[in-house]
Scaffold this motif. Structure first.
Motif, PDB file in Angstrom:
ATOM      1  N   LEU A 567      34.255  35.461  36.640  1.00 22.15           N
ATOM      2  CA  LEU A 567      35.558  35.572  37.195  1.00 22.15           C
ATOM      3  C   LEU A 567      36.178  34.129  37.588  1.00 22.15           C
ATOM      4  O   LEU A 567      35.394  33.191  37.960  1.00 22.15           O
ATOM      5  N   GLY A 573      34.693  40.470  42.449  1.00 21.66           N
ATOM      6  CA  GLY A 573      34.584  41.663  41.650  1.00 21.66           C
ATOM      7  C   GLY A 573      34.388  42.882  42.247  1.00 21.66           C
ATOM      8  O   GLY A 573      33.587  43.560  42.573  1.00 21.66           O
ATOM      9  N   ALA A 600      30.582  41.720  37.189  1.00 20.95           N
ATOM     10  CA  ALA A 600      30.659  40.215  37.526  1.00 20.95           C
ATOM     11  C   ALA A 600      29.428  39.501  37.709  1.00 20.95           C
ATOM     12  O   ALA A 600      28.681  40.001  38.306  1.00 20.95           O
TER      13      ALA A 600
END
Ligand code: WT7
Length: 634
Positions: A567, A573, A600
């Motif tokens: 990310l 996430g 993630a």
């Protein structure tokens, strides 16, 4: 191998005697031998079965490999062969197409009716300025007008590019732009799973900033409200009432090597490839494979349950069955709507003789149990077919027993968008081994080789290659000859072989067992998707800095997509975010590309040269040993 007819013995199924006796390819060993000895002679004899305005000078021109040409100098027209030929003979009033909508609506067309409708359609396209060589994009579902529109393009020499109606506006925009289509044909909406799929609306969004689309032709299917842009958008049914839409339209005399259509498919890199198919060789290739593999007889009602948006639909819904003068069945909607017996009910009701579908559909229906098919009499079926991925033994057995009453041979056909038609496939007279696509079709020379191009030993894995050209082969990638040479012809350049991109094994009996893709291409529910396409869709979201996508085995779909994302700083996430990313991928590519899982992570396993090590991710996803990590960066 020898055995009793109609029996499954160990792992071999011997076809019933009456099927063998009546098969178009009765003596397959003899036909295989003859075609191998005289490849050009085999295809030439098949080509003679169709109408040519001018005969060819040469069957195969192999003077400039890998740019092979077939039936050079020949002039023909696919639509003419699909329609006019039958209208001029005793098939005139025979059913060409039986269609059932998801909402139970029914429409049927005789050859003569389909001919008239296609001519009308062709005249409308002409009135919209479409000329020979122009590209026309279709964004349509399985409705009769899709068949007419494709045949109409072929009739006037326009090049159709059908975009599967499950693709998103972004995917559609990319394909309209790449093909430079001046005209887009669509429907107001389609029915699927009890809902309306808003096709016209997606077209509006897709072409908003595409300057060169001059006309959008809209077929009315559901009657739902759509925006019609003045001067650009036209209702098909309104134009069809006008004098321009006459019922006669002369078929353009096409050179055998004139382009017939473009069809986009996924490759290793993010950008889809536009496969180019031409006229003469493609026609002969698909008609011949269908004639012998599905043993089409004039009395047959054939159902290829694919979508016209894929190559299977192009070759074996639209063109193939009509070339052979059979009766084609087409269904618009979902297999389970309103109940999981929908398909079986239609087979019984219409008395269909052949069902051709994908393992993912078989598994999807199998899930609901045999009570659903058992409510229906499926004894009209003579042959079954499978395509898209290897069919697993459980699905094969269920298909064979529950649907085929242990009597229908299953034609497991291995082929690709690129090959135009079946390549490794049984014919009904051959002994079958569940899970094997059996042997190369007549005139096809296939092998399994190692990196040095040597044939591997029986039961060893290697590259699936095709060693000789075949008439239905792709001619190039649209506007990208370099990528064409690189993708298919560079690995075995010295030998001049076609690299299919699949790994396979061959057993002692010479039966082929296809394992799967060797490149970064996923097979999700029989649809090809590049990992790179899904990754770029993810990265196009602000929250995603980097993404890696893998396929993990899935009971129904073959592969399910698992995505790993790093990310962007500032994002977390959360479940909401991962849901949003899944929807984002659906918006970018279409619902079929939806990841089943988005995770993630802080880093991705990469080689020192920066390549994502997908096998490490796959092992992790499946809880297996990761194996050798010596090339990993850290
Ligand atoms: C890839 C081609 C051809 C129409 C459907 C898909 C896989 C296809 C089989 C089969 C094992 C199969 C291969 C191939 N595949 N048929 N009978 N057994 N694998 O066309 O989207 O061009 O995909 O589908 O991996 O390379 P496509």
């Amino acid at each position: 191998m020898a055995g009793q007819n109609g029996d499954l013995q160990g792992d071999v199924f011997y076809p019933p005697e009456d099927i063998v006796k009546n098969a178009n390819a009765r003596d397959w060993e003899q036909m295989q031998k003859e075609a191998a000895e005289d490849l050009e002679g085999f295809w030439e004899a098949e080509a003679e079965k169709y109408h040519w305005f001018d005969k060819w000078d040469q069957v195969l021109d192999d003077s400039n490999p890998p740019f092979y040409k077939w039936f050079t100098g020949g002039k023909t027209n696919l639509a003419y062969n699909c329609l006019d030929v039958h209208v001029q003979n005793s098939n005139r009033n025979k059913l060409a197409l039986i269609w059932e909508g998801e909402n139970d609506e029914q429409r049927t067309f005789s050859y003569y009716a389909l001919y008239r409708e296609t001519c009308k359609f062709a005249n409308i396209l002409k009135a919209l300025g479409v000329e020979k060589g122009d590209r026309v994009t279709l964004y349509m579902g399985p409705v009769p007008e899709t068949v007419m529109a494709m045949l109409a393009c072929a009739r006037i020499g326009a090049i159709h590019s059908v975009v599967f109606a499950g693709f998103s506006k972004e995917a559609l925009r990319e394909r309209v732009e790449d093909s430079q289509s001046k005209v887009v044909i669509t429907q107001d909406a389609g029915y699927r799973n009890g809902s309306e799929v808003p096709l016209k609306q997606t077209v509006d969004k897709a072409i908003r900033h595409v300057g060169f689309v001059e006309n959008v032709l809209v077929v009315q299917r559901t009657g739902s409200e759509v925006h019609m842009e003045q001067g650009r958008d036209h209702w098909y049914h309104e134009l069809a009432e006008m004098p321009i839409a006459s019922r006669d339209c002369e078929a353009e005399e096409m050179d055998a090597e004139d382009m017939l259509y473009l069809l986009y498919t996924s490759g290793t890199t993010g950008k889809p490839k536009a496969i180019v198919h031409t006229t003469g060789g493609y026609m002969v290739g698909i008609a011949t494979t269908l004639r012998y593999v599905f043993d089409l007889k004039p009395s047959d009602r054939f159902w290829c349950a694919a979508d016209p948006g894929w190559v299977t639909g192009h070759s074996y819904i639209v063109y193939g069955p009509l070339l052979l003068g059979a009766t084609n069945f087409m269904y618009e909607g979902a297999p389970t709507y309103p109940y999981p017996n929908r398909w079986w009910k239609m087979i019984e009701y219409y008395g269909l003789n052949i069902l051709y579908t994908a393992p993912t559909a078989v598994r999807g229906l199998m899930k609901f149990g045999r009570a659903w098919p058992d409510r229906h009499n499926l004894s009209s079926l003579r042959l079954l077919g499978s395509v898209g991925e290897p069919i697993n033994p459980e699905a094969w057995k269920w298909y064979h027993e529950v649907i085929g009453y242990e009597q229908c041979p299953i034609m497991d056909t291995w082929w690709q968008t690129e090959t135009g038609g079946f390549m490794i496939t049984p014919v009904p007279s051959m002994p079958l081994k569940p899970g094997s696509a059996t042997k190369p079709f007549f005139g096809v020379e296939a092998d399994v080789v190692n990196d040095d191009g040597e044939s591997v030993d029986p039961d060893e894995e290697g590259y699936l290659v095709i060693k000789k050209p075949w008439p239905g082969m792709l001619r190039t990638l649209y506007k990208d000859e370099e990528r064409f040479k690189e993708t298919y012809w560079s690995k075995f350049e010295d030998q001049g072989w076609y690299l299919a991109g699949d790994s396979a094994k061959k057993d002692e009996d010479g039966y082929f067992w296809v394992i799967g893709r060797i490149d970064d291409v996923l097979n999700v529910a029989g649809h090809r998707l590049g990992t790179a396409e899904v990754e770029s869709a993810l990265v196009s979201h602000d929250a995603v800095a980097e993404a890696a996508v893998i396929g993990v085995p899935d009971d129904v779909k073959g592969n399910a997509i698992h995505a790993y994302v790093i990310l962007t700083v500032g994002y977390e996430g959360t479940e909401d975010l991962t849901d949003e990313l899944v929807e984002h991928v659906a918006d970018e590519l279409g619902p079929i590309a939806k990841p089943a899982n988005v995770e993630a992570v802080d880093s991705l396993p990469k080689t020192r040269s920066g390549k994502i090590m997908r096998r490490v991710l796959r092992a992790k996803a499946m809880g297996e040993e990761v194996g050798d990590l010596s090339t990993m960066a850290d």
